[in-house]
Design a protein around this motif. Structure first.
Motif, PDB file in Angstrom:
ATOM      1  N   ILE A  12       0.834  -1.204   0.000  1.00 30.30           N
ATOM      2  CA  ILE A  12       0.000   0.000   0.000  1.00 30.30           C
ATOM      3  C   ILE A  12       0.874   1.263   0.000  1.00 30.30           C
ATOM      4  O   ILE A  12       0.517   2.269  -0.616  1.00 30.30           O
ATOM      5  CB  ILE A  12      -1.029   0.003   1.164  1.00 30.30           C
ATOM      6  CG1 ILE A  12      -2.041   1.133   1.031  1.00 30.30           C
ATOM      7  CG2 ILE A  12      -0.362   0.080   2.534  1.00 30.30           C
ATOM      8  CD1 ILE A  12      -2.953   1.058  -0.158  1.00 30.30           C
ATOM      9  N   SER A  13       2.046   1.200   0.633  1.00 23.39           N
ATOM     10  CA  SER A  13       2.931   2.384   0.647  1.00 23.39           C
ATOM     11  C   SER A  13       3.442   2.674  -0.750  1.00 23.39           C
ATOM     12  O   SER A  13       3.425   3.832  -1.205  1.00 23.39           O
ATOM     13  CB  SER A  13       4.132   2.173   1.583  1.00 23.39           C
ATOM     14  OG  SER A  13       3.697   1.985   2.902  1.00 23.39           O
ATOM     15  N   GLY A  14       3.898   1.640  -1.465  1.00 26.47           N
ATOM     16  CA  GLY A  14       4.419   1.831  -2.816  1.00 26.47           C
ATOM     17  C   GLY A  14       3.328   2.271  -3.773  1.00 26.47           C
ATOM     18  O   GLY A  14       3.513   3.207  -4.557  1.00 26.47           O
ATOM     19  N   TYR A  34       8.777  -1.767  -8.844  1.00 28.86           N
ATOM     20  CA  TYR A  34       9.418  -3.078  -8.714  1.00 28.86           C
ATOM     21  C   TYR A  34       8.708  -3.852  -7.615  1.00 28.86           C
ATOM     22  O   TYR A  34       8.624  -3.384  -6.477  1.00 28.86           O
ATOM     23  CB  TYR A  34      10.884  -2.923  -8.320  1.00 28.86           C
ATOM     24  CG  TYR A  34      11.773  -2.487  -9.450  1.00 28.86           C
ATOM     25  CD1 TYR A  34      11.839  -1.147  -9.828  1.00 28.86           C
ATOM     26  CD2 TYR A  34      12.556  -3.413 -10.132  1.00 28.86           C
ATOM     27  CE1 TYR A  34      12.657  -0.751 -10.867  1.00 28.86           C
ATOM     28  CE2 TYR A  34      13.387  -3.015 -11.164  1.00 28.86           C
ATOM     29  CZ  TYR A  34      13.432  -1.692 -11.525  1.00 28.86           C
ATOM     30  OH  TYR A  34      14.256  -1.291 -12.554  1.00 28.86           O
ATOM     31  N   GLU A  35       8.216  -5.018  -7.945  1.00 21.84           N
ATOM     32  CA  GLU A  35       7.525  -5.834  -6.947  1.00 21.84           C
ATOM     33  C   GLU A  35       8.060  -7.273  -7.038  1.00 21.84           C
ATOM     34  O   GLU A  35       8.068  -7.859  -8.109  1.00 21.84           O
ATOM     35  CB  GLU A  35       6.005  -5.780  -7.187  1.00 21.84           C
ATOM     36  CG  GLU A  35       5.193  -6.782  -6.405  1.00 21.84           C
ATOM     37  CD  GLU A  35       5.428  -6.756  -4.896  1.00 21.84           C
ATOM     38  OE1 GLU A  35       5.436  -5.675  -4.293  1.00 21.84           O
ATOM     39  OE2 GLU A  35       5.618  -7.857  -4.317  1.00 21.84           O
ATOM     40  N   SER A  36       8.481  -7.791  -5.885  1.00 18.47           N
ATOM     41  CA  SER A  36       9.100  -9.121  -5.899  1.00 18.47           C
ATOM     42  C   SER A  36       8.082 -10.241  -6.121  1.00 18.47           C
ATOM     43  O   SER A  36       8.436 -11.316  -6.591  1.00 18.47           O
ATOM     44  CB  SER A  36       9.866  -9.367  -4.600  1.00 18.47           C
ATOM     45  OG  SER A  36       8.997  -9.221  -3.507  1.00 18.47           O
ATOM     46  N   GLY A 497       4.828   5.100  11.009  1.00 19.93           N
ATOM     47  CA  GLY A 497       3.455   4.692  11.325  1.00 19.93           C
ATOM     48  C   GLY A 497       3.120   3.408  10.590  1.00 19.93           C
ATOM     49  O   GLY A 497       3.437   3.282   9.407  1.00 19.93           O
ATOM     50  N   VAL A 498       2.519   2.449  11.284  1.00 15.10           N
ATOM     51  CA  VAL A 498       2.264   1.149  10.654  1.00 15.10           C
ATOM     52  C   VAL A 498       0.852   1.031  10.084  1.00 15.10           C
ATOM     53  O   VAL A 498       0.592   0.154   9.271  1.00 15.10           O
ATOM     54  CB  VAL A 498       2.497  -0.048  11.615  1.00 15.10           C
ATOM     55  CG1 VAL A 498       3.931  -0.079  12.108  1.00 15.10           C
ATOM     56  CG2 VAL A 498       1.531  -0.039  12.786  1.00 15.10           C
ATOM     57  N   SER A 499      -0.080   1.894  10.507  1.00 12.79           N
ATOM     58  CA  SER A 499      -1.453   1.711  10.032  1.00 12.79           C
ATOM     59  C   SER A 499      -1.524   2.023   8.541  1.00 12.79           C
ATOM     60  O   SER A 499      -0.670   2.731   8.002  1.00 12.79           O
ATOM     61  CB  SER A 499      -2.409   2.621  10.797  1.00 12.79           C
ATOM     62  OG  SER A 499      -2.192   3.962  10.413  1.00 12.79           O
ATOM     63  N   VAL A 500      -2.540   1.491   7.887  1.00 12.98           N
ATOM     64  CA  VAL A 500      -2.733   1.762   6.464  1.00 12.98           C
ATOM     65  C   VAL A 500      -2.877   3.275   6.258  1.00 12.98           C
ATOM     66  O   VAL A 500      -2.293   3.853   5.336  1.00 12.98           O
ATOM     67  CB  VAL A 500      -3.967   0.995   5.934  1.00 12.98           C
ATOM     68  CG1 VAL A 500      -4.282   1.405   4.510  1.00 12.98           C
ATOM     69  CG2 VAL A 500      -3.734  -0.510   6.033  1.00 12.98           C
ATOM     70  N   ASN A 501      -3.633   3.925   7.154  1.00 19.12           N
ATOM     71  CA  ASN A 501      -3.804   5.383   7.052  1.00 19.12           C
ATOM     72  C   ASN A 501      -2.442   6.089   7.044  1.00 19.12           C
ATOM     73  O   ASN A 501      -2.186   6.971   6.227  1.00 19.12           O
ATOM     74  CB  ASN A 501      -4.613   5.927   8.241  1.00 19.12           C
ATOM     75  CG  ASN A 501      -6.051   5.439   8.245  1.00 19.12           C
ATOM     76  OD1 ASN A 501      -6.441   4.670   7.373  1.00 19.12           O
ATOM     77  ND2 ASN A 501      -6.837   5.877   9.208  1.00 19.12           N
TER      78      ASN A 501
HETATM   79  P1  FAD Z   1       4.231  -4.165   2.663  1.00 11.25           P
HETATM   80  O1  FAD Z   1       2.806  -4.496   2.636  1.00 11.25           O
HETATM   81  O2  FAD Z   1       5.181  -5.069   3.379  1.00 11.25           O
HETATM   82  O3  FAD Z   1       4.743  -3.979   1.156  1.00 11.25           O
HETATM   83  C1  FAD Z   1       6.072  -4.172   0.747  1.00 11.25           C
HETATM   84  C2  FAD Z   1       6.075  -4.743  -0.673  1.00 11.25           C
HETATM   85  O4  FAD Z   1       7.424  -4.876  -1.119  1.00 11.25           O
HETATM   86  C3  FAD Z   1       5.448  -6.131  -0.755  1.00 11.25           C
HETATM   87  O5  FAD Z   1       4.504  -6.158  -1.803  1.00 11.25           O
HETATM   88  C4  FAD Z   1       6.645  -7.037  -1.050  1.00 11.25           C
HETATM   89  O6  FAD Z   1       6.293  -8.170  -1.834  1.00 11.25           O
HETATM   90  C5  FAD Z   1       7.570  -6.116  -1.798  1.00 11.25           C
HETATM   91  N1  FAD Z   1       9.007  -6.477  -1.728  1.00 11.25           N
HETATM   92  C6  FAD Z   1       9.687  -7.055  -0.717  1.00 11.25           C
HETATM   93  N2  FAD Z   1      10.980  -7.200  -1.041  1.00 11.25           N
HETATM   94  C7  FAD Z   1      11.139  -6.695  -2.284  1.00 11.25           C
HETATM   95  C8  FAD Z   1      12.255  -6.541  -3.163  1.00 11.25           C
HETATM   96  N3  FAD Z   1      13.489  -6.922  -2.827  1.00 11.25           N
HETATM   97  N4  FAD Z   1      12.035  -5.977  -4.379  1.00 11.25           N
HETATM   98  C9  FAD Z   1      10.798  -5.565  -4.757  1.00 11.25           C
HETATM   99  N5  FAD Z   1       9.722  -5.693  -3.960  1.00 11.25           N
HETATM  100  C10 FAD Z   1       9.884  -6.248  -2.747  1.00 11.25           C
HETATM  101  N6  FAD Z   1      -3.297  -1.554   9.587  1.00 11.25           N
HETATM  102  C11 FAD Z   1      -4.492  -0.931   9.698  1.00 11.25           C
HETATM  103  O7  FAD Z   1      -4.588   0.276   9.434  1.00 11.25           O
HETATM  104  N7  FAD Z   1      -5.617  -1.616  10.089  1.00 11.25           N
HETATM  105  C12 FAD Z   1      -5.573  -2.942  10.402  1.00 11.25           C
HETATM  106  O8  FAD Z   1      -6.616  -3.550  10.713  1.00 11.25           O
HETATM  107  C13 FAD Z   1      -4.322  -3.614  10.327  1.00 11.25           C
HETATM  108  N8  FAD Z   1      -4.240  -4.935  10.613  1.00 11.25           N
HETATM  109  C14 FAD Z   1      -3.098  -5.614  10.307  1.00 11.25           C
HETATM  110  C15 FAD Z   1      -3.074  -7.000  10.439  1.00 11.25           C
HETATM  111  C16 FAD Z   1      -1.954  -7.730  10.073  1.00 11.25           C
HETATM  112  C17 FAD Z   1      -1.936  -9.229  10.205  1.00 11.25           C
HETATM  113  C18 FAD Z   1      -0.803  -7.038   9.558  1.00 11.25           C
HETATM  114  C19 FAD Z   1       0.408  -7.789   9.110  1.00 11.25           C
HETATM  115  C20 FAD Z   1      -0.812  -5.659   9.458  1.00 11.25           C
HETATM  116  C21 FAD Z   1      -1.949  -4.930   9.822  1.00 11.25           C
HETATM  117  N9  FAD Z   1      -1.991  -3.531   9.696  1.00 11.25           N
HETATM  118  C22 FAD Z   1      -3.182  -2.878   9.880  1.00 11.25           C
HETATM  119  C23 FAD Z   1      -0.794  -2.772   9.261  1.00 11.25           C
HETATM  120  C24 FAD Z   1      -0.740  -2.527   7.752  1.00 11.25           C
HETATM  121  O9  FAD Z   1      -1.481  -3.491   7.073  1.00 11.25           O
HETATM  122  C25 FAD Z   1       0.695  -2.586   7.224  1.00 11.25           C
HETATM  123  O10 FAD Z   1       1.561  -1.827   8.031  1.00 11.25           O
HETATM  124  C26 FAD Z   1       0.779  -2.074   5.789  1.00 11.25           C
HETATM  125  O11 FAD Z   1      -0.078  -2.825   4.955  1.00 11.25           O
HETATM  126  C27 FAD Z   1       2.220  -2.111   5.279  1.00 11.25           C
HETATM  127  O12 FAD Z   1       2.266  -1.669   3.952  1.00 11.25           O
HETATM  128  P2  FAD Z   1       3.652  -1.368   3.205  1.00 11.25           P
HETATM  129  O13 FAD Z   1       3.333  -1.099   1.794  1.00 11.25           O
HETATM  130  O14 FAD Z   1       4.430  -0.348   3.943  1.00 11.25           O
HETATM  131  O15 FAD Z   1       4.494  -2.730   3.328  1.00 11.25           O
END
Ligand code: FAD
Length: 521
Positions: A12-14, A34-36, A497-501
């Motif tokens: 979601i961050s990317g 880039y997505e693994s 911040g870890v939340s989706v928001n």
């Molecule tokens: P990620 O989702 O980790 O995305 C990283 C991406 O990078 C992945 O697609 C991965 O495949 C890719 N990647 C990895 N290595 C490489 C590489 N070398 N090259 C290219 N791509 C690569 N938040 C809320 O707001 N509400 C909730 O109810 C909630 N519940 C949660 C429940 C669980 C079980 C979890 C795990 C999290 C929850 N969270 C919740 C937190 C939130 O979902 C996450 O913090 C957020 O989705 C993280 O998004 P991100 O894009 O930063 O990271």
């Protein structure tokens, strides 16, 4: 100027980084994700399971399981208003499931303690009622009354400007509130250990309140002007004002709402974002192409991935910090490794019988205070999904959710988190399901056999903002500047911040700051 951009990681961050880039940059600037893996969304993933034929009324009766996040919070924080701005722009309003603040799903939250589930108070009268009737609160009143007279900050915490949540809360309140209430709340969000996590990074408003008033009780609230629950507010007041103006009608309609989800699951957010960014014409997705190395070169950064090497004028990393550490050199790599993470096994269960649970509500959390023999499964909490996002939140609530075509009882058991810092994580599918069933049988008397059961081992899924996180972030910022001259920009759940928001809002800020600094290409 920005001539070409790579965005690393399609979570979601990317994806939101790309969305805001397509809005800020002219069409001739190419953007590559880039997505693994073979899909976008990262930890956001919803799957529709078709029920076994014996349990189907129609040919395609299905149930939706969330393997990652399941709800978004509605609040006055800028990151919350911003996600609803995004939801409106993506035409997703009709997909929303709203959970009213006054519903049992929002009000009834529980903590398992002393062999039973205890309800957390949601009002002053309920506080009085529960205080005397539930073991969870035994002995807590004195801890609250003593709070303003508790000991001052220890020297080490003053010097480092940080302390663990456990140490801070025990100092302010004592062990009961800390280990029974606070640790449960932290299990629910971070799956983390209160004795490792940072009060400064996670509960900054309490830390500031102690600095200013020597107490954290809200009695002093009216006298404080300095601190706020919103860490963004100082910098982003203007942003919030503009967002509220743009979304006035929509935000007004959400006033009585506590949390939201989507009829087709959180995946809707990812799918619509993906559709939207691909429409722009200048976005390419490189699936199945893990990034292996980043190198600072004269005209940008060279990204080496499994399928080749390309140079971009700017690179946004939306990867977890430990992954980015593998792609970079020290000192940056070493600093990134200082942000640990924990794993969770998410066990989704669906029972064909509705109303299987002894209570109605959002679910329950297990605090640190529960001894190991009462939690040998190492569970963090149980979400009552069929109540939490149900069709009707009124008194005559129909069990079953908008997300499923049939009524029944849907639960999610979260196992592991920091408990697995000291022991082997449970990765095996069947073992995780067996543990989850054992837990709910013992704790809430659910003995039925689920018609659907799915366990997903989410490795290193929640970053831990440990004591010293804020100082480490500053060091990371400086190392990135020194090693990549401002051409590498970091965002993602590992940092602010870890939340989706928070992930979405931080992506927006990263894009806007970078475009403001560099020009639009
Ligand atoms: P990620 O989702 O980790 O995305 C990283 C991406 O990078 C992945 O697609 C991965 O495949 C890719 N990647 C990895 N290595 C490489 C590489 N070398 N090259 C290219 N791509 C690569 N938040 C809320 O707001 N509400 C909730 O109810 C909630 N519940 C949660 C429940 C669980 C079980 C979890 C795990 C999290 C929850 N969270 C919740 C937190 C939130 O979902 C996450 O913090 C957020 O989705 C993280 O998004 P991100 O894009 O930063 O990271």
């Amino acid at each position: 100027p920005i001539r070409s951009v790579a965005v690393l990681g399609g979570g979601i961050s990317g994806l939101s980084t790309v969305y805001y880039l397509t809005r800020a940059l002219p069409r001739h600037v190419p953007i590559t994700i880039y997505e693994s893996s073979k899909r976008l969304g990262g930890y956001i993933q919803s799957t529709q399971f078709v029920l076994p034929s014996a349990h189907r009324n129609t040919g395609d009766d299905h149930v939706l399981f969330e393997h990652g996040p399941r709800t978004l919070r509605v609040s006055k924080r800028v990151s919350s208003v911003n996600i609803f701005d995004l939801i409106r722009r993506l035409n997703l309003i009709d997909e929303l499931i709203l959970v009213p603040k006054q519903s049992r799903a929002a009000k009834n939250r529980y903590i398992f303690y002393d062999g039973r589930i205890n309800m957390i108070p949601y009002s002053v009268p309920s506080m009085l009622q529960f205080y005397f009737s539930q073991p969870l609160f035994r002995g807590m009143l004195l801890e609250v009354l003593r709070e303003p007279f508790r000991q001052n900050r220890p020297k080490a915490a003053v010097e480092t400007n940080d302390e663990s949540i456990g140490s801070f809360m025990t100092r302010r309140f004592g062990p009961r509130i800390t280990e029974r209430l606070i640790s449960a709340a932290i299990h629910g969000i971070y799956a983390g250990d209160i004795n490792l996590l940072s009060v400064k990074s996670i509960l900054e408003y309490l830390w500031k309140r102690e600095t200013t008033w020597g107490s954290v009780l809200p009695i002093w609230k009216r006298r404080t002007t300095l601190e706020t629950k919103d860490p963004y507010s100082e910098r982003h007041k203007e942003h919030l004002k503009a967002l509220l103006e743009d979304n006035k009608e929509f935000m007004d309609s959400l006033q009585g709402t506590s949390i939201v989800s989507f009829r087709h699951g959180m995946q809707s957010l990812v799918d619509r974002l993906q559709e939207e960014v691909l429409k722009s014409g200048n976005v390419t997705v490189r699936y199945d192409d893990p990034v292996r190395h980043l190198e600072n070169v004269v005209d940008g950064i060279t990204v080496t991935s499994a399928k080749g090497a390309h140079t971009y004028s700017h690179v946004f990393s939306a990867l977890p910090s430990r992954t980015l550490a593998e792609l970079t050199e020290p000192p940056l790599a070493e600093l990134l490794r200082k942000i640990p993470s924990v794993s969770v096994n998410v066990v989704n269960l669906f029972f064909s019988k509705p109303r299987l649970l002894p209570v109605t509500g959002f679910g329950y959390l297990l605090p640190k205070a529960v001894p190991r023999e009462d939690n040998p499964e190492r569970a963090l909490g149980v979400v009552f999904d069929s109540d939490a996002v149900s069709r009707d939140h009124g008194e005559g609530a129909i069990p079953g959710s908008f997300q499923d075509s049939v009524d029944g009882t849907k639960l999610t058991v979260m196992l592991g988190g920091h408990w697995w810092n000291e022991e082997m994580p449970v990765k095996q599918h069947d073992k995780a399901i067996a543990l989850a069933r054992q837990l709910i049988s013992r704790q809430i008397g659910v003995n039925e056999t689920p018609v659907l059961a799915q366990a997903t081992f989410q490795e290193n899924c929640i970053p831990q903002y440990v004591v010293g996180h804020h100082a480490n972030l500053r060091a990371i910022h400086e190392a990135v500047l020194a090693q990549f001259n401002g051409k590498l920009i970091l965002t993602g759940a590992s940092f602010l911040g870890v939340s989706v928001n928070d992930c979405v809002y931080n992506a927006r800020i990263a894009v806007e700051d970078t475009v403001a600094r560099n020009g639009k290409g």
